[in-house]
Design a protein around this motif. Structure first.
Motif, PDB file in Angstrom:
ATOM      1  N   PRO A 257       3.998  -2.521  -3.615  1.00  8.64           N
ATOM      2  CA  PRO A 257       5.277  -3.195  -3.888  1.00  8.64           C
ATOM      3  C   PRO A 257       6.418  -2.283  -4.352  1.00  8.64           C
ATOM      4  CG  PRO A 257       3.449  -4.557  -4.633  1.00  8.64           C
ATOM      5  CD  PRO A 257       2.864  -3.235  -4.228  1.00  8.64           C
ATOM      6  N   PRO A 258       6.162  -1.295  -5.237  1.00 11.47           N
ATOM      7  CA  PRO A 258       7.303  -0.441  -5.610  1.00 11.47           C
ATOM      8  C   PRO A 258       7.874   0.336  -4.422  1.00 11.47           C
ATOM      9  CG  PRO A 258       5.439  -0.112  -7.116  1.00 11.47           C
ATOM     10  CD  PRO A 258       4.938  -0.951  -5.984  1.00 11.47           C
ATOM     11  N   ILE A 259       6.998   0.741  -3.491  1.00 13.95           N
ATOM     12  CA  ILE A 259       7.478   1.496  -2.328  1.00 13.95           C
ATOM     13  C   ILE A 259       8.273   0.564  -1.416  1.00 13.95           C
ATOM     14  CG2 ILE A 259       6.814   2.982  -0.382  1.00 13.95           C
ATOM     15  CD1 ILE A 259       4.242   3.693  -1.897  1.00 13.95           C
ATOM     16  N   THR A 260       7.741  -0.638  -1.187  1.00 11.23           N
ATOM     17  CA  THR A 260       8.451  -1.614  -0.348  1.00 11.23           C
ATOM     18  C   THR A 260       9.828  -1.945  -0.947  1.00 11.23           C
ATOM     19  OG1 THR A 260       6.339  -2.556   0.358  1.00 11.23           O
ATOM     20  CG2 THR A 260       8.295  -3.917   0.680  1.00 11.23           C
ATOM     21  N   ARG A 261       9.858  -2.137  -2.257  1.00  9.17           N
ATOM     22  CA  ARG A 261      11.147  -2.426  -2.922  1.00  9.17           C
ATOM     23  C   ARG A 261      12.124  -1.274  -2.752  1.00  9.17           C
ATOM     24  NH1 ARG A 261       7.895  -4.960  -6.972  1.00  9.17           N
ATOM     25  NH2 ARG A 261       7.826  -3.062  -8.224  1.00  9.17           N
ATOM     26  N   ALA A 262      11.620  -0.052  -2.876  1.00  8.74           N
ATOM     27  CA  ALA A 262      12.497   1.116  -2.749  1.00  8.74           C
ATOM     28  C   ALA A 262      13.055   1.234  -1.334  1.00  8.74           C
ATOM     29  CB  ALA A 262      11.736   2.387  -3.130  1.00  8.74           C
ATOM     30  N   VAL A 263      12.194   0.970  -0.336  1.00  8.20           N
ATOM     31  CA  VAL A 263      12.639   1.038   1.058  1.00  8.20           C
ATOM     32  C   VAL A 263      13.692  -0.040   1.322  1.00  8.20           C
ATOM     33  CG1 VAL A 263      11.861   0.676   3.458  1.00  8.20           C
ATOM     34  CG2 VAL A 263      10.546   2.162   1.921  1.00  8.20           C
ATOM     35  N   ALA A 264      13.474  -1.221   0.772  1.00  7.86           N
ATOM     36  CA  ALA A 264      14.465  -2.300   0.919  1.00  7.86           C
ATOM     37  C   ALA A 264      15.766  -1.928   0.200  1.00  7.86           C
ATOM     38  CB  ALA A 264      13.904  -3.610   0.363  1.00  7.86           C
ATOM     39  N   ALA A 265      15.634  -1.386  -0.988  1.00  9.81           N
ATOM     40  CA  ALA A 265      16.829  -1.017  -1.762  1.00  9.81           C
ATOM     41  C   ALA A 265      17.630   0.081  -1.064  1.00  9.81           C
ATOM     42  CB  ALA A 265      16.436  -0.567  -3.166  1.00  9.81           C
ATOM     43  N   ALA A 266      16.939   0.898  -0.269  1.00  8.92           N
ATOM     44  CA  ALA A 266      17.633   1.954   0.481  1.00  8.92           C
ATOM     45  C   ALA A 266      18.404   1.378   1.655  1.00  8.92           C
ATOM     46  CB  ALA A 266      16.620   2.996   0.968  1.00  8.92           C
ATOM     47  N   GLY A 267      18.190   0.082   1.950  1.00 10.25           N
ATOM     48  CA  GLY A 267      18.950  -0.564   3.011  1.00 10.25           C
ATOM     49  C   GLY A 267      18.169  -0.850   4.269  1.00 10.25           C
ATOM     50  N   TYR A 268      16.875  -0.573   4.245  1.00 16.66           N
ATOM     51  CA  TYR A 268      16.080  -0.785   5.460  1.00 16.66           C
ATOM     52  C   TYR A 268      15.853  -2.272   5.696  1.00 16.66           C
ATOM     53  CZ  TYR A 268      12.360  -0.334   8.933  1.00 16.66           C
ATOM     54  OH  TYR A 268      11.609  -0.417  10.083  1.00 16.66           O
ATOM     55  N   THR A 269      16.161  -2.731   6.897  1.00 17.50           N
ATOM     56  CA  THR A 269      15.972  -4.140   7.235  1.00 17.50           C
ATOM     57  C   THR A 269      15.148  -4.293   8.512  1.00 17.50           C
ATOM     58  OG1 THR A 269      18.053  -4.099   8.453  1.00 17.50           O
ATOM     59  CG2 THR A 269      18.159  -4.854   6.172  1.00 17.50           C
ATOM     60  N   GLY A 270      14.517  -3.211   8.953  1.00 17.91           N
ATOM     61  CA  GLY A 270      13.739  -3.244  10.194  1.00 17.91           C
ATOM     62  C   GLY A 270      12.359  -3.844   9.994  1.00 17.91           C
ATOM     63  N   ASP A 271      11.511  -3.643  10.979  1.00 23.72           N
ATOM     64  CA  ASP A 271      10.154  -4.169  10.925  1.00 23.72           C
ATOM     65  C   ASP A 271       9.254  -3.251  10.101  1.00 23.72           C
ATOM     66  OD1 ASP A 271      10.502  -6.477  12.693  1.00 23.72           O
ATOM     67  OD2 ASP A 271      10.972  -4.949  14.209  1.00 23.72           O
ATOM     68  N   VAL A 272       8.179  -3.842   9.599  1.00 20.17           N
ATOM     69  CA  VAL A 272       7.181  -3.076   8.852  1.00 20.17           C
ATOM     70  C   VAL A 272       5.931  -3.016   9.714  1.00 20.17           C
ATOM     71  CG1 VAL A 272       5.894  -2.880   6.710  1.00 20.17           C
ATOM     72  CG2 VAL A 272       8.120  -4.039   6.721  1.00 20.17           C
ATOM     73  N   GLU A 273       5.631  -1.823  10.190  1.00 20.92           N
ATOM     74  CA  GLU A 273       4.473  -1.661  11.078  1.00 20.92           C
ATOM     75  C   GLU A 273       3.221  -1.382  10.276  1.00 20.92           C
ATOM     76  OE1 GLU A 273       4.614   1.287  14.122  1.00 20.92           O
ATOM     77  OE2 GLU A 273       6.389   0.394  15.056  1.00 20.92           O
ATOM     78  N   VAL A 274       2.143  -2.039  10.671  1.00 16.93           N
ATOM     79  CA  VAL A 274       0.835  -1.705  10.123  1.00 16.93           C
ATOM     80  C   VAL A 274       0.121  -0.833  11.148  1.00 16.93           C
ATOM     81  CG1 VAL A 274      -1.401  -2.597   9.395  1.00 16.93           C
ATOM     82  CG2 VAL A 274       0.710  -3.790   8.729  1.00 16.93           C
ATOM     83  N   GLU A 275      -0.160   0.394  10.740  1.00 15.84           N
ATOM     84  CA  GLU A 275      -0.791   1.363  11.646  1.00 15.84           C
ATOM     85  C   GLU A 275      -2.035   1.912  10.977  1.00 15.84           C
ATOM     86  OE1 GLU A 275       0.763   5.091  14.335  1.00 15.84           O
ATOM     87  OE2 GLU A 275       0.904   5.313  12.174  1.00 15.84           O
ATOM     88  N   ILE A 276      -3.207   1.484  11.445  1.00 14.30           N
ATOM     89  CA  ILE A 276      -4.469   1.854  10.814  1.00 14.30           C
ATOM     90  C   ILE A 276      -5.360   2.579  11.810  1.00 14.30           C
ATOM     91  CG2 ILE A 276      -6.508   0.978   9.602  1.00 14.30           C
ATOM     92  CD1 ILE A 276      -4.880  -1.442   8.750  1.00 14.30           C
ATOM     93  N   PHE A 277      -5.738   3.813  11.451  1.00 18.66           N
ATOM     94  CA  PHE A 277      -6.769   4.538  12.212  1.00 18.66           C
ATOM     95  C   PHE A 277      -8.027   4.459  11.363  1.00 18.66           C
ATOM     96  CE2 PHE A 277      -3.517   8.042  13.693  1.00 18.66           C
ATOM     97  CZ  PHE A 277      -2.703   7.070  14.238  1.00 18.66           C
ATOM     98  N   ASN A 278      -9.020   3.721  11.795  1.00 16.70           N
ATOM     99  CA  ASN A 278     -10.172   3.495  10.935  1.00 16.70           C
ATOM    100  C   ASN A 278     -11.323   2.982  11.796  1.00 16.70           C
ATOM    101  OD1 ASN A 278     -11.923   1.609   9.345  1.00 16.70           O
ATOM    102  ND2 ASN A 278     -10.663   2.352   7.649  1.00 16.70           N
ATOM    103  N   ALA A 279     -12.453   3.653  11.707  1.00 19.02           N
ATOM    104  CA  ALA A 279     -13.585   3.330  12.586  1.00 19.02           C
ATOM    105  C   ALA A 279     -14.039   1.883  12.394  1.00 19.02           C
ATOM    106  CB  ALA A 279     -14.741   4.303  12.311  1.00 19.02           C
ATOM    107  N   ASP A 280     -14.073   1.384  11.156  1.00 15.32           N
ATOM    108  CA  ASP A 280     -14.522   0.000  10.915  1.00 15.32           C
ATOM    109  C   ASP A 280     -13.519  -1.005  11.477  1.00 15.32           C
ATOM    110  OD1 ASP A 280     -16.762   0.966   9.597  1.00 15.32           O
ATOM    111  OD2 ASP A 280     -15.786   0.903   7.627  1.00 15.32           O
ATOM    112  N   VAL A 281     -12.241  -0.710  11.277  1.00 11.62           N
ATOM    113  CA  VAL A 281     -11.202  -1.611  11.801  1.00 11.62           C
ATOM    114  C   VAL A 281     -11.275  -1.647  13.320  1.00 11.62           C
ATOM    115  CG1 VAL A 281      -8.695  -1.892  12.058  1.00 11.62           C
ATOM    116  CG2 VAL A 281      -9.675  -1.388   9.800  1.00 11.62           C
ATOM    117  N   TRP A 282     -11.484  -0.486  13.929  1.00  7.41           N
ATOM    118  CA  TRP A 282     -11.541  -0.429  15.388  1.00  7.41           C
ATOM    119  C   TRP A 282     -12.784  -1.138  15.942  1.00  7.41           C
ATOM    120  CZ3 TRP A 282      -9.893   5.441  15.847  1.00  7.41           C
ATOM    121  CH2 TRP A 282      -8.508   5.523  15.622  1.00  7.41           C
ATOM    122  N   ALA A 283     -13.844  -1.197  15.142  1.00 13.86           N
ATOM    123  CA  ALA A 283     -15.086  -1.836  15.597  1.00 13.86           C
ATOM    124  C   ALA A 283     -15.016  -3.357  15.475  1.00 13.86           C
ATOM    125  CB  ALA A 283     -16.265  -1.292  14.796  1.00 13.86           C
TER     126      ALA A 283
END
Lengths: 303, 303
Positions: A257-283
């Protein structure tokens, strides 16, 4: 800010399947990868995202701009790896193609993973200093960083003419040798500043930057330069292949949450991508992964 | 600058064997570890290094100052791990003992590995957020960093009274969660500055800082604050246990001479410790390792 699926999270899905999955789960955006776009076909991929009414939050990826010096006269390169001036030209050409693809797709940005030390291949053992095939690697980190800046001088105007924004991604310092000599957000912001904001921005990826003592100052300084906000967790301990240390949000050590708040406070209004490289997630079943991702995003990531 | 053997490089050697090995190989200094000193006996270790005429270039290590908060009332801690105020007091007491030992040994500094996120144990899986035994971990990185600064307020004067210099070691960011929330040289230098130079300094360890875009500026800014210069290489790819990614100089990706020159230019005239955690190095004959280390130091490290 709204949630986007980076298709590498659901690695088994083609572009068509990822687009369909996003629609089924009520997502408005998708982050695509060049390899999968090529498999689907660029024109077909463009049609799929347009017909589905999805935004393309990013195209992954350009970069790998750090190339070995020309071999001396009389050496021959039988390794299949282009060298020196040839390698540099090939890297620039490939990045121009990536920019063209991003333009076709209407991607919000082209993510740039700039490359490691010249001659060091991602995840592979170091080549011998000279292996008889004219291959070697360089330990000149400052020189590699200079190569990135020089390549940007060529690529930024090309991207600008096509309405594409290059998004420089600082990678975790553990990838400095083999994937990106761009290691901190500060360094990425410094690289951007000579260019118009619509040409060159930065990626804030929580996995790569969560540890940085200057993170919040640098997010604020980045301001409108933030071209992409990517989230995933940092697993502890890291798996044997450190590339796969990216976890579902909530499974690792990052306080989002503090990072998300900081990114929003910086003016970012775009999409938030979830990008996971992980063997369990891929399985796992990609549909379940997307459902978990939506739940965790609401629970753990949003400010 | 002169070469010193950090005894963890020759892990199989006791203090007595490491001292003997240094003398045999013509080294003037040795870096000792508390565990091995305790096995040898502190008084005996002091006698061994004095009789051999060796300098003790460092004692490793104090730190691990980041402790979990007190468990709520009614929870019981059956895990054997002290919590909250108790854990904090135990950590400070242990560091006072480490300072006393460094004073006895006449060590040039006590290396401080400050600790990771509270409740995250080095190299181990994360505890559940609450495991029923009152244990948990914290994602509050800023809070952990604050704890380090607060502990330093207590320990620096204690060290100063005993003529011991605390050497704050920034660790590679991949260890931020479990070993050290001190992640950059800049951060370490900032932590030092409120204290007299003879009380608190920094460690420059090539493995941990080689990737840092601000490395050379920060070495210059550290100046007389550099209390220890440690060298080893950064292996590529990292082994499955990332703690063991430290390699013999020349076997990895680090370009040492510019770093060595910068450390010298900053005014450092102390010993250069070789500290390698590496399964292959530990499996080899320690005498051969010391011989290789001397050769590589001359060939690869010195400016």
């Amino acid at each position: 800010m709204s949630l986007s699926l980076n298709q590498r999270t659901t690695k088994r899905w083609s572009v068509a399947e990822a687009v369909e999955g996003c629609v089924r789960h009520g997502l408005e955006a998708v982050g695509l990868w060049r390899e999968e776009v090529a498999e689907q076909g660029l024109a077909e991929s463009v049609k799929l995202v347009r017909d589905a009414g999805l935004r393309v939050s990013s195209l992954c990826r350009g970069g790998f701009l750090t190339t070995p010096a020309d071999p001396g006269p009389g050496t021959s390169d039988t390794s299949g790896q282009a060298s020196g001036g040839t390698a540099r030209r090939a890297a620039l050409d490939d990045n121009r193609r990536a920019i063209d693809e991003a333009a076709e797709l209407g991607a919000a940005c082209l993510v740039m993973v700039v490359g490691g030390l010249p001659g060091v291949r991602p995840g592979e053992p170091l080549p011998a200093d000279s292996d008889g095939a004219g291959r070697s690697f360089s330990r000149d980190l400052a020189g590699a960083r200079e190569q990135v800046a020089e390549a940007l001088e060529v690529l930024a105007p090309y991207a600008g003419e096509r309405g594409v924004k290059l998004a420089l991604e600082p990678l975790h310092p553990m990838y400095c040798a083999d994937r990106a000599v761009l290691s901190t957000l500060a360094q990425a912001v410094d690289l951007c500043l000579p260019y118009p904001e619509e040409q060159v921005g930065v990626v804030v990826d929580t996995f790569h930057v969560w540890w940085d003592p200057r993170l919040f100052e640098e997010i604020a300084r980045a301001g409108g330069r933030i071209a992409s906000y990517q989230v995933c967790d940092y697993l502890q301990p890291l798996p044997a292949d450190v590339l796969l240390g990216r976890g579902m949000m909530g499974d690792g050590v990052i306080d989002f949450p503090p990072i998300t708040r900081a990114v929003a406070a910086a003016g970012y209004t775009g999409d938030v991508e979830v990008e996971i490289f992980n063997a369990d997630v891929w399985a796992a079943d990609p549909n379940e992964i997307v459902a978990t991702m939506k739940h965790r995003y609401a629970q753990v990531v949003s400010a």
